[in-house]
Structures are given as C-alpha cells and as structure tokens.
Design a protein around this motif. Sequence first.
Motif, PDB file in Angstrom:
ATOM      1  N   THR A  29      46.672  35.056  51.634  1.00 16.74           N
ATOM      2  CA  THR A  29      47.326  35.287  50.357  1.00 16.74           C
ATOM      3  C   THR A  29      46.345  35.864  49.344  1.00 16.74           C
ATOM      4  OG1 THR A  29      48.696  33.363  50.861  1.00 16.74           O
ATOM      5  CG2 THR A  29      48.795  34.205  48.617  1.00 16.74           C
ATOM      6  N   HIS A  30      45.108  35.343  49.330  1.00 18.84           N
ATOM      7  CA  HIS A  30      44.090  35.798  48.382  1.00 18.84           C
ATOM      8  C   HIS A  30      42.709  35.796  49.034  1.00 18.84           C
ATOM      9  CE1 HIS A  30      47.044  35.200  45.188  1.00 18.84           C
ATOM     10  NE2 HIS A  30      47.234  33.978  45.661  1.00 18.84           N
ATOM     11  N   THR A  32      39.477  36.229  47.087  1.00 20.52           N
ATOM     12  CA  THR A  32      38.763  36.422  45.830  1.00 20.52           C
ATOM     13  C   THR A  32      37.275  36.475  46.122  1.00 20.52           C
ATOM     14  OG1 THR A  32      38.586  34.067  45.382  1.00 20.52           O
ATOM     15  CG2 THR A  32      40.550  35.168  44.572  1.00 20.52           C
ATOM     16  N   ASP A  50      41.929  39.079  43.049  1.00 17.89           N
ATOM     17  CA  ASP A  50      42.920  39.297  44.114  1.00 17.89           C
ATOM     18  C   ASP A  50      44.184  38.470  43.878  1.00 17.89           C
ATOM     19  OD1 ASP A  50      43.906  40.515  46.430  1.00 17.89           O
ATOM     20  OD2 ASP A  50      43.130  38.939  47.731  1.00 17.89           O
ATOM     21  N   GLY A  51      44.643  38.463  42.632  1.00 16.86           N
ATOM     22  CA  GLY A  51      45.882  37.755  42.305  1.00 16.86           C
ATOM     23  C   GLY A  51      45.719  36.307  41.883  1.00 16.86           C
ATOM     24  N   GLU A  52      44.520  35.762  41.997  1.00 15.89           N
ATOM     25  CA  GLU A  52      44.239  34.378  41.588  1.00 15.89           C
ATOM     26  C   GLU A  52      43.551  34.438  40.228  1.00 15.89           C
ATOM     27  OE1 GLU A  52      44.103  31.033  42.952  1.00 15.89           O
ATOM     28  OE2 GLU A  52      45.589  31.660  44.397  1.00 15.89           O
TER      29      GLU A  52
END
Length: 79
Positions: A29-30, A32, A50-52
């Motif tokens: 999902t991520h 980072t 990365d979306g976090e």
Amino acid sequence: MTAGKIESQEEIKAFIKKLKTNKKYLKATHNTFAARIVEEGEVIERKSDDGETGAGMVILRTLRHANMVNVIVVVTRWY
C-alpha cells in the motif's frame, strides 16, 4: 523496514526501483522513504510519503537525529 547504503541521488531512485522489482513491495500500500547523502560536501535529503501523510518526514528526522548519511530507509506498509 528496508535500509541500504547509497552515495548519490541516482542511487536513491535505483534503490526504490530495485525494491519494487520484488512483487511483495510492488503490491504494498505504501513504500515511504527518506534518504540522506553527501555530495560535494553538502548533505542532500530526499523523502517520500507515498500517500502516508508525514511519514517520509518522520523517517528523515530520525536519520537527522542519528546524524546518518549515505543511507536510505524505506518503511513499507500493507493493508
């Protein structure tokens, strides 16, 4: 968590690209990360959430606190 030694900005991109050749990380999902390198006597820092939200900065602060350079740390999360 995955970590590695790097010495250039190009190696940051290559490290992430190589990590994602593993389907396990590609499907995460991520991924980072934060990285700190020394180029021409200057410390260069890069990070990605990365979306976090804020995750890259948390990793980067940890690297700064430990005064680590020429390193990349990737924190991977799966949901």
